[in-house]
Design an enzyme around this catalytic site. Structure first.
Site, PDB file in Angstrom:
ATOM      1  N   TYR A   1      28.283  54.553  60.721  1.00 58.23           N
ATOM      2  CA  TYR A   1      27.485  55.639  61.291  1.00 58.23           C
ATOM      3  C   TYR A   1      28.270  56.497  62.294  1.00 58.23           C
ATOM      4  O   TYR A   1      29.370  56.166  62.652  1.00 58.23           O
ATOM      5  CB  TYR A   1      26.129  55.172  61.812  1.00 58.23           C
ATOM      6  CG  TYR A   1      26.007  54.126  62.891  1.00 58.23           C
ATOM      7  CD1 TYR A   1      27.042  53.737  63.699  1.00 58.23           C
ATOM      8  CD2 TYR A   1      24.757  53.527  63.101  1.00 58.23           C
ATOM      9  CE1 TYR A   1      26.860  52.791  64.697  1.00 58.23           C
ATOM     10  CE2 TYR A   1      24.565  52.574  64.094  1.00 58.23           C
ATOM     11  CZ  TYR A   1      25.615  52.215  64.892  1.00 58.23           C
ATOM     12  OH  TYR A   1      25.435  51.292  65.870  1.00 58.23           O
ATOM     13  N   GLU A   2      27.684  57.603  62.648  1.00 55.98           N
ATOM     14  CA  GLU A   2      28.322  58.593  63.543  1.00 55.98           C
ATOM     15  C   GLU A   2      29.637  59.101  62.947  1.00 55.98           C
ATOM     16  O   GLU A   2      30.606  59.368  63.658  1.00 55.98           O
ATOM     17  CB  GLU A   2      28.531  57.962  64.923  1.00 55.98           C
ATOM     18  CG  GLU A   2      28.516  58.936  66.093  1.00 55.98           C
ATOM     19  CD  GLU A   2      27.274  59.793  66.164  1.00 55.98           C
ATOM     20  OE1 GLU A   2      26.159  59.235  66.073  1.00 55.98           O
ATOM     21  OE2 GLU A   2      27.397  61.022  66.274  1.00 55.98           O
ATOM     22  N   GLY A   3      29.638  59.300  61.611  1.00 56.64           N
ATOM     23  CA  GLY A   3      30.858  59.707  60.901  1.00 56.64           C
ATOM     24  C   GLY A   3      31.617  58.473  60.464  1.00 56.64           C
ATOM     25  O   GLY A   3      32.119  57.727  61.302  1.00 56.64           O
TER      26      GLY A   3
ATOM     27  N   ARG B   1      30.651  59.366  69.386  1.00 58.57           N
ATOM     28  CA  ARG B   1      31.632  58.585  68.630  1.00 58.57           C
ATOM     29  C   ARG B   1      32.354  57.581  69.523  1.00 58.57           C
ATOM     30  O   ARG B   1      32.649  56.461  69.103  1.00 58.57           O
ATOM     31  CB  ARG B   1      32.613  59.540  67.937  1.00 58.57           C
ATOM     32  CG  ARG B   1      31.942  60.248  66.773  1.00 58.57           C
ATOM     33  CD  ARG B   1      32.791  61.326  66.116  1.00 58.57           C
ATOM     34  NE  ARG B   1      32.113  61.765  64.890  1.00 58.57           N
ATOM     35  CZ  ARG B   1      32.607  62.642  64.027  1.00 58.57           C
ATOM     36  NH1 ARG B   1      33.790  63.206  64.253  1.00 58.57           N
ATOM     37  NH2 ARG B   1      31.933  62.944  62.949  1.00 58.57           N
TER      38      ARG B   1
ATOM     39  N   GLN C   1      36.472  59.940  60.431  1.00 67.26           N
ATOM     40  CA  GLN C   1      37.222  59.959  61.690  1.00 67.26           C
ATOM     41  C   GLN C   1      38.698  60.244  61.427  1.00 67.26           C
ATOM     42  O   GLN C   1      39.329  61.064  62.101  1.00 67.26           O
ATOM     43  CB  GLN C   1      37.106  58.607  62.416  1.00 67.26           C
ATOM     44  CG  GLN C   1      35.698  58.176  62.720  1.00 67.26           C
ATOM     45  CD  GLN C   1      34.929  59.171  63.564  1.00 67.26           C
ATOM     46  OE1 GLN C   1      35.484  59.758  64.487  1.00 67.26           O
ATOM     47  NE2 GLN C   1      33.676  59.385  63.226  1.00 67.26           N
TER      48      GLN C   1
END
Lengths: 591, 591
Positions: free
Chosen positions: B449-451, B313, B456
């Protein structure tokens, strides 16, 4: 979802026109009933307004919306000087002309319906929500009609207006050249008077123009180009520019088409979005035989363009509403279909539609509130323009003051909404198949063309703020404070705006004003939009729009409680002055 | 600028690595000198750090940057199961491996250099600024290395790590399935133990995965897929997921490559941006012969993924800095070249470079200030991660708290900067030839992406805020207030954040917290970034970075005087609660 996905034609998310909210804005913000009391706009009575709003909404959904995705995928293509549009565009445009939508607000003497600008805004809103790129064709034609209506001789009007008004012919605006963008005065295209022969009294036009929207296509029988150029020995800069009408095909005395004029589309731009709108590089007079006719007085071309510019800028602000509405509907559809994760904190661990998750719901409510607020501001402004047409000069000037707000904040807001729409789709938002990304791409042009948003803000603080010694702006903010005493955040914003306007007028240097202009323009727009939302919510509470009774109080509340406080945070930027901006030299800034 | 423009290869704007500002951030915000005092990071002394930062900057500018535009234009293409990249990518990747940049922060026992994460961030920053799409290849490999480093058996590590660390092989992460996006626990891919034959002890993997970044290509000799799947009879949801390593080519006992595994790239996504990064739909076990090995314990796959997720992240937040820096350089270049209009109010009517106009200069200064602030936050966070590696648990947990801020605010900021970059180009910004639009498109994936950034923010308010009973977050804000007493706006923001955090912890419902989470995350990030900018400006004033002596005080001032007050305007949104969000049913909201 494959490597050849770019070629597949997938159905777009169903599009339903925002008829109820449009009618509310036309009634409450534009005040259509008051307009209809005038002789000129007498036709705009309730039933007619409803028929138009519902009719064009259905037309747009049925004919323009299904072409939005294919227009993006296939785009406009130039082949041997001819611009080709995807299948369906020609038929949809023919249907548009046949149904008479192009003629809504044009003069009745040339076949128009003479209805208020407010309703022309509604036609554009619906067409552009359905298909932003396609809608640029009618939108540009409207500009050409207005130029000829206000500045053309009777002969030019008789020659060109009937078919422009019907939509059989389309129109374009030719200002920009590579070295002359925001600085139109730097243009170099030339016009030389013709003194002999069949074209005596006309002009020989030569030059290259760029960014010509729908500059070439085959959907209309003729294209009427309005071209800015310089006469021989014209003064330098913007004082030496004249306006010419340059048809693609010459028009004979009997109204039939003659031979082709000496002009051509050299190339199309490869753009970020609005791919179905051919953005042309146009070349005039390659063979020295491009003939044009003068519109208005010599060297007064820029003045003629300015008369249309206010409405054109409102029409671009309208595009912010359009892309907002379309992105909102798409995201709302997806958020109700897409099931993912259980509701946080719920004992029921079954996954739910993502619209149930707080942050997704926040984004959707924000999209809806921003879209409705931008619409309320749009129609309020349109109503002021119509009052101006009826002779109310104060309303006209208030409309002028509102133009940069509609254009700049409307289009910035369109981008924000389209971005939220992408975000709600998650990974699918970045995949072109869903269509969410198209809105994000399409939306990006609106803060740029028809005067960048920075130029809008400059127009507000350097020209419009000075109207009546600042009185027009001050009265606007005073109206807000008067009408919204029970909304302290909104009153505080209006008071901030008033104080900043006074500082800009009395104290700030020109650079200080320009440095704070964009923040000030945003703050002003949000104050007016919030006020118009309050008026809508009151009207709904009073029972005038039952369909929106549940939703309008909530979107209004969101706007007042979230967007208004956020915007007040820009006060420091609006009043910070220019010193910091010039603390570094250009070289240092770039280091 | 023609109809076939998409095919032309135009030079990109010159790209110069931001070496000086990176070194400042590495020194001041990451505190590299302190890290180098440890035995583990002893190699990270001054000369080595400078050599790396300068070296990778030059490498990135020379090898990766020239491929950015061609990568966008031609993209990755799937042909008969093979992914083709544009000319030059294979050579540039080979050069990257040869120069050893992939090994910066990897364990020395597997050929890595064992340097701090801070320096790995710098390698990614430079590569990604040069070419965001290409940089995803090393970025994903780093994730695979970390997974195996922390959870793989000694045998797996010996088998895969040396060539992953060198970069001869690349890695991927396989989480998402069509029904399992943000909700990873919903995945259905299966893994069945093999009890007999040559693959006894391994697993038969089957299922389809989507959004697999660099899932197939020919730049590396092998691709090591890390795949989440379910064992037979595994518990439902996230407690029943295991992690497997699934190589594209089997690896024999002697380390040489065996036959191809039963996995393939089914298709590539057609995306809004990062076109040179092949985003694959991967199919495992079409013929029932896809073999994988278990990483870590059964049903503990998601835990293994989570260990890498913090760094992953941060690496995505880093992309916000990257796209910001690239868009800034592009806009700065254009604004100094493009001459348009005289300076407002100047007696000299000669047109000037647009960088001289107040609002253009405002946009440029804003882009620069935001980029530098995001970079300061990034390296501050990286320094906390490195202190965690050295055993400082408080720093580790502070790093954990910062992760959602870096990821969400960093990527939101990247989009804002890319949008300003388009705007500065005016009409040219919407034309793809300039490259400004590519940054705007590329940037849009990072908040997803990546959460997603919503996830977050949820992570911040539902998990991270609770660390040490809120103490980790409170101490962070207390540090800001302590260090910045002479900056009242920043202190006020930190105090707002502290108060909101207390309200979220003590009073707010889960829904209320989630409703305000994004605004709160933004406010927190701006507070920390502002603090780190103040520390940079002080260090510069103390003479530690003469090259930035002129600019840093100005960018810091802009951030404190403009961005910080703006952000305080989000307090109402952070504390407004969820009631309004659920005032309408989903049906009403969509109406």
């Amino acid at each position: 979802m494959g490597s050849n996905a770019k070629r597949t034609r997938q159905p777009v998310t169903p599009f339903a026109p925002a008829t109820q909210d449009q009618l509310l804005a036309i009634r409450v913000n534009a005040g259509i009933a008051e307009l209809a009391q005038s002789e000129r706009f007498a036709a705009a009575e309730e039933d007619m307004v409803e028929a138009i709003v519902e009719g064009v909404g259905q037309f747009a959904a049925g004919e323009f919306a299904p072409l939005n995705r294919i227009g993006d995928l296939e785009g406009a293509v130039l082949e041997n000087g001819v611009v080709r549009l995807p299948a369906g565009f020609a038929e949809a445009y023919a249907s548009y002309v046949e149904q008479g939508w192009n003629a809504i607000a044009s003069p009745m003497e040339f076949g128009g319906q003479g209805l208020p600008f407010t309703l022309a805004c509604n036609v554009l809103e619906n067409l552009g929500t359905a298909n932003m790129a396609f809608n640029l064709l009618p939108m540009l034609s409207v500009g050409a009609i207005e130029a000829l209506e206000h500045h053309g001789s009777a002969a030019l009007q008789a020659k060109y207006l009937p078919k422009l008004v019907s939509g059989e012919w389309s129109g374009t605006m030719n200002l920009t050249e590579p070295q002359a963008g925001s600085d139109v005065g730097a243009l170099r295209a030339t016009a030389v008077p013709i003194t002999e022969g069949e074209h005596a009294g006309s002009y020989r036009i030569a030059g290259q123009k760029i960014y010509i929207t729908w500059g070439e296509h085959e959907l209309a029988g003729n294209i009427i180009h309005l071209v800015l150029a310089r006469l021989p020995d014209a003064p330098e800069g913007s004082a030496g520019i004249s306006l010419f009408v340059v048809p693609k095909y010459h028009v004979k005395a009997d109204g039939s088409l003659g031979p082709r004029n000496d002009l051509r589309c050299v190339s199309l731009e490869h753009k970020l979005g609005i791919n179905a709108s051919p953005t042309c590089v146009m070349s005039y007079g390659d063979n020295g035989e491009c003939i044009g006719e003068l519109v208005g007085a010599e060297n007064r071309g820029l003045m003629a363009m300015f008369t249309m510019m206010n409405n054109a800028r409102i029409n671009v602000g309208n595009q912010g509403v359009q892309i907002g509405e379309r992105a909102l509907q798409q995201a709302m559809h997806y958020a109700r279909e897409r099931v993912q994760s259980a509701r946080a904190g719920s004992p029921d661990r079954a996954p739910v539609a993502i619209i149930e998750h707080p942050d997704v719901r926040r984004m959707l409510l924000r999209m809806k509130a921003l879209t409705e607020a931008a619409r309320a501001l749009l129609y309020y402004t349109a109503g002021q323009v119509d009052r101006g047409t009826l002779g109310n000069d104060t309303a006209k000037r208030r409309g002028d003051v509102l133009v940069p707000m509609v254009k700049a904040w409307g289009t910035d807001t369109g981008i924000e909404i389209a971005g939220l729409g992408v975000q709600i789709h998650g990974g699918m938002g970045f995949i072109e198949e869903t269509g969410a990304a198209q809105h994000y791409r399409d939306a990006r042009i609106a803060p740029i063309y028809e005067g960048t948003n920075g130029i809008q803000a400059a127009d507000l603080v350097t020209r419009k703020l000075g109207y009546d010694g600042g009185g027009i702006y001050a009265a606007l903010m005073a109206d807000i404070a008067r009408d919204c005493v029970e909304e302290p955040a909104l009153v505080a914003l209006a008071q901030d705006c008033t104080a900043i306007a006074e500082w800009m007028r009395d104290t700030a240097s020109l650079d200080d004003r320009l440095a704070g202009s964009v923040a000030f323009c945003t703050m002003s727009a949000v104050a007016v939009a919030g006020w118009q939302m309050v008026l809508q919510a009151r009207a709904v509470a009073a029972g005038s729009a039952p369909a929106l009774a549940a939703t309008k109080p909530v979107t209004t509340r969101y706007f007042l409680d979230h967007v208004v406080p956020e915007t007040r945070g820009q006060k420091a930027a609006a009043t910070g002055g220019a010193r910091l901006l010039y603390a570094l030299s250009a070289e240092q800034l770039a280091s």
